[in-house]
Design a protein around this motif. Structure first.
Motif, PDB file in Angstrom:
ATOM      1  N   LYS A   1      -3.051   5.094   4.778  1.00 37.13           N
ATOM      2  CA  LYS A   1      -2.790   3.863   3.828  1.00 37.13           C
ATOM      3  C   LYS A   1      -2.024   2.740   5.593  1.00 37.13           C
ATOM      4  O   LYS A   1      -2.923   1.892   5.673  1.00 37.13           O
TER       5      LYS A   1
ATOM      6  N   VAL B   1       3.461  -1.223   3.760  1.00 32.84           N
ATOM      7  CA  VAL B   1       2.914  -0.216   3.847  1.00 32.84           C
ATOM      8  C   VAL B   1       4.056   1.159   3.763  1.00 32.84           C
ATOM      9  O   VAL B   1       4.844   0.741   4.491  1.00 32.84           O
TER      10      VAL B   1
ATOM     11  N   PHE C   1       0.656  -0.677  -0.231  1.00 30.26           N
ATOM     12  CA  PHE C   1      -0.224   0.010  -0.309  1.00 30.26           C
ATOM     13  C   PHE C   1       0.678   1.467  -0.558  1.00 30.26           C
ATOM     14  O   PHE C   1       1.676   1.317   0.970  1.00 30.26           O
TER      15      PHE C   1
END
Length: 231
Positions: free
Chosen positions: A47, A201, A39
């Protein structure tokens, strides 16, 4: 392929005084077992909120989050804690190691919560530390290790319980370029070898290049999804 994580029209709204802040806005996605997903977005894009929701650390304002056929928002805190212990590992940007514990003790800690006997959990922790190249650092405490070594301990801790899903939040944010590559090679190789789902992330497009799919997050929405060839 079998879906391990499903999000259906998930939104997260925070109230600050009389203001409503939309952190996530009707996000829907499926992630397959064994997939490495990233992400990618700037600070404030949503995110990290998305990761927290998938990990059951927060509940959505609306929508459904289904992981391994469990609807996360319907689990009470006790069941959520047990679910995370059994199926989820975490790697953090700030390492989150306990400073008074050795590398071996930090890595074996998640197994303690499962009630695994000390001899067995120490054996598994030693093997994990060997796998991440730290077999000579078993008795080192965090302050006696470099940032890269601390993150390797963090990775060993995340993987020692053999979780089906590992969440990594900006795991290389405090590392130099060379160490970043070493850490990313390590964590993605381990995930692929064990058919584990890895959710990364990050704000770094180079980190995203390690993923099978990149979800571009902007203003709380998925702006674009791009399939990538993993390194």
């Amino acid at each position: 392929m079998e879906s391990i994580i499903i999000l259906q029209d998930v939104s997260k709204i925070y109230r600050i005084g009389n203001e409503k802040v939309i952190a996530l806005d009707n996000v829907s996605l499926n992630i397959s077992k064994g997939e490495i997903c990233c992400f990618l977005g700037t600070s404030g894009s949503g995110k990290s909120t998305l990761l927290n929701l998938m990990a059951g650390l927060e509940k959505p304002t609306k929508g459904r989050i289904i992981i391994k056929d469990n609807e996360m928002q319907k689990l009470n805190e006790r069941k959520l804690t047990k679910f995370r212990q059994d199926y989820i590992g975490f790697v953090f940007q700030s390492y989150n190691l306990i400073p008074t514990l050795t590398a071996l003790e930090n890595v074996s800690l998640p197994l303690t919560f499962r009630g695994i006997p000390k001899a067995k959990r120490d054996k598994r922790a030693r093997k994990m530390l060997k796998d991440v190249g730290l077999e000579t650092h078993l008795k080192h405490k965090p302050t006696q290790m470099s940032g890269g070594q601390q993150q390797r301990v963090g990775i060993a801790r995340a993987f020692v319980g053999k979780p089906e899903i590992v969440f990594a939040d900006e795991l290389t944010g405090n590392l130099d370029t060379k160490t970043t590559k070493e850490v990313m090679d390590l964590i993605t190789t381990m995930a692929r070898e064990n058919n584990q789902t890895l959710i990364i992330v990050t704000h770094d497009i180079e980190i995203a290049g390690y993923a099978d799919r990149i979800f571009y997050i902007r203003d709380g929405r998925i702006d674009k999804i791009e399939a990538k060839s993993a390194n």
